[in-house]
Design an enzyme around this catalytic site. Structure first.
Site, PDB file in Angstrom:
ATOM      1  N   CYS A 229     -19.955  43.771 -22.395  1.00 16.80           N
ATOM      2  CA  CYS A 229     -20.561  42.997 -23.290  1.00 16.80           C
ATOM      3  C   CYS A 229     -20.956  42.736 -25.002  1.00 16.80           C
ATOM      4  O   CYS A 229     -21.544  43.649 -25.128  1.00 16.80           O
ATOM      5  CB  CYS A 229     -22.025  42.130 -22.461  1.00 16.80           C
ATOM      6  SG  CYS A 229     -22.249  40.433 -23.593  1.00 16.80           S
ATOM      7  N   GLY A 230     -19.997  43.347 -25.826  1.00 17.50           N
ATOM      8  CA  GLY A 230     -20.199  43.631 -27.196  1.00 17.50           C
ATOM      9  C   GLY A 230     -20.880  42.457 -27.545  1.00 17.50           C
ATOM     10  O   GLY A 230     -22.031  43.483 -28.597  1.00 17.50           O
ATOM     11  N   HIS A 231     -20.886  41.240 -27.699  1.00 17.42           N
ATOM     12  CA  HIS A 231     -22.147  40.319 -28.429  1.00 17.42           C
ATOM     13  C   HIS A 231     -23.276  40.829 -27.584  1.00 17.42           C
ATOM     14  O   HIS A 231     -24.989  41.173 -28.616  1.00 17.42           O
ATOM     15  CB  HIS A 231     -22.353  39.292 -27.816  1.00 17.42           C
ATOM     16  CG  HIS A 231     -22.719  38.181 -27.194  1.00 17.42           C
ATOM     17  ND1 HIS A 231     -21.707  38.254 -26.120  1.00 17.42           N
ATOM     18  CD2 HIS A 231     -23.813  38.289 -26.979  1.00 17.42           C
ATOM     19  CE1 HIS A 231     -22.892  37.133 -25.013  1.00 17.42           C
ATOM     20  NE2 HIS A 231     -23.812  37.098 -25.453  1.00 17.42           N
TER      21      HIS A 231
ATOM     22  N   ASP B  89     -16.984  31.489 -24.722  1.00 25.32           N
ATOM     23  CA  ASP B  89     -17.505  32.275 -25.419  1.00 25.32           C
ATOM     24  C   ASP B  89     -17.661  31.852 -26.841  1.00 25.32           C
ATOM     25  O   ASP B  89     -17.046  30.838 -27.537  1.00 25.32           O
ATOM     26  CB  ASP B  89     -17.288  33.634 -25.364  1.00 25.32           C
ATOM     27  CG  ASP B  89     -18.278  35.067 -26.191  1.00 25.32           C
ATOM     28  OD1 ASP B  89     -18.526  33.956 -27.155  1.00 25.32           O
ATOM     29  OD2 ASP B  89     -17.656  36.377 -25.898  1.00 25.32           O
TER      30      ASP B  89
ATOM     31  N   GLY C  87     -17.782  40.136 -28.381  1.00 24.33           N
ATOM     32  CA  GLY C  87     -17.107  41.349 -28.488  1.00 24.33           C
ATOM     33  C   GLY C  87     -16.006  42.313 -27.948  1.00 24.33           C
ATOM     34  O   GLY C  87     -15.650  43.197 -28.560  1.00 24.33           O
TER      35      GLY C  87
END
Length: 335
Positions: A89-91, A252, A257
């Protein structure tokens, strides 16, 4: 009576709920093991409580903070959403970096930057927190190596055949040109994009089109990214707008991300990001900046080191309560 405390952020519009108290410890020797433990009834009821209505919603995201795999990282994170647990999970990593500095969990200079190593199910990632006047200005998410998995996969949909490229950015993402399915990356087309994503994801998973070469727990299509090209920036590189639909129809709000990492791998493989960056816009008009930092060989194929830069902002601190007499229990989901 069950009480759970959280701190909530948004990263480019995408929510992220960090559990700070009330949850049992997750067991396991690694964060990937703890992700499996999170599916146990005792832990999973907390996930449902926090993401389901009436305390959450169908597009909620969050994490449990855990110990790291070893002393090389500051902490670990097990990510969750309305349908279960993700491998990346980038965000969320951007939000976690901001949270770690704002709460003093990690020391940082008032001006400059600090690198925070975080263990997640897909591996060790970095959050480069950049500060001005003691306040986080932005965070550069540095992911595990990304790679192109497959190109030109044809999938039948209600809108006709879809040509799909698959890349890995901590999870597998299927990239599709929106206009080739008669769609646009706009809020008005979200119902159509959600329906198409379910068809594409189901078809690819039925073919086992995204098998991880080292660990089957990382296999499967996690998200479908619908993208469109925008006018190229004057300084070169690429400018795209995208919408990633992940899990079962979850949208999203950010440019995604880890999904941006997968897009970077595809664009770099096409030679479109030489000494330049991806300006990556979301369906709600927010933005990440993506860069390829270098190349490597990962799992027997060409891989890319990447950075995705964005900003996260705290939206609230919460104490959620589940009364033992509440007939709705951990809540419900309408989608």
């Amino acid at each position: 009576m069950l009480e759970i405390s959280t701190v909530d952020y948004h990263t480019a519009g995408e929510p992220f709920r960090i559990v700070t108290g009330g949850a049992p410890d997750l067991t396991g020797s690694t964060v990937l093991d703890r992700r499996e433990n999170a599916a146990s009834a005792e832990i999973d009821r907390i996930r449902r409580l926090l993401v389901h209505e009436p305390r959450g919603h169908a597009d909620m995201y969050g994490c449990f903070v855990t110990p790291p795999d070893d002393d090389g990282a500051s902490f670990g994170a097990v990510f969750f959403h309305k349908d279960g647990y993700s491998t990346a999970c980038g965000h969320g990593t951007i939000a976690l970096g901001t949270w770690a500095v704002e709460t003093g969990r990690v020391d940082a200079p008032p001006d400059g930057e600090v690198t925070i190593q975080i263990d997640v199910p897909s591996g060790r990632v970095g959050a480069i927190v950049r500060l001005t006047g003691g306040k986080p200005r932005s965070v550069g998410f540095r992911n595990v190596p990304a790679f192109v998995h497959a190109r030109g996969v044809i999938v039948d949909t209600d809108a006709g055949p879809a040509t799909v490229d698959i890349a890995y950015g901590g999870a597998f993402y299927a990239s599709v040109r929106a206009d080739r399915l008669g769609a646009a990356v706009t809020p008005g087309d979200l119902p159509r994009l959600i329906a198409l994503s379910r068809q594409i994801k189901s078809a690819l998973d039925s073919r086992q089109a995204a098998e991880h070469p080292a660990d089957p727990r990382l296999s499967g299509i996690y998200g479908v990214t619908f993208y469109e090209d925008l006018p190229r920036p004057a300084k070169g590189g690429a400018h795209q707008r995208s919408c990633t639909v992940f899990a079962d129809g979850e949208v999203d709000r950010s440019p995604c991300g880890s999904g941006t990492t997968a897009r970077l791998a595809l664009l770099a493989d096409e030679g479109r990001l030489i000494d330049s960056e991806l300006v990556h816009d979301s369906v709600v008009g927010t933005r990440f900046l993506g860069r390829v930092l270098g190349t490597t060989t990962t799992l027997g194929r060409a891989g890319y080191y990447t950075e995705v830069e964005g900003s996260a902002f705290r939206t609230g601190e919460h104490r959620f309560i589940l009364d033992s007499g509440d007939p709705l229990g951990e809540g419900f989901s309408l989608r």
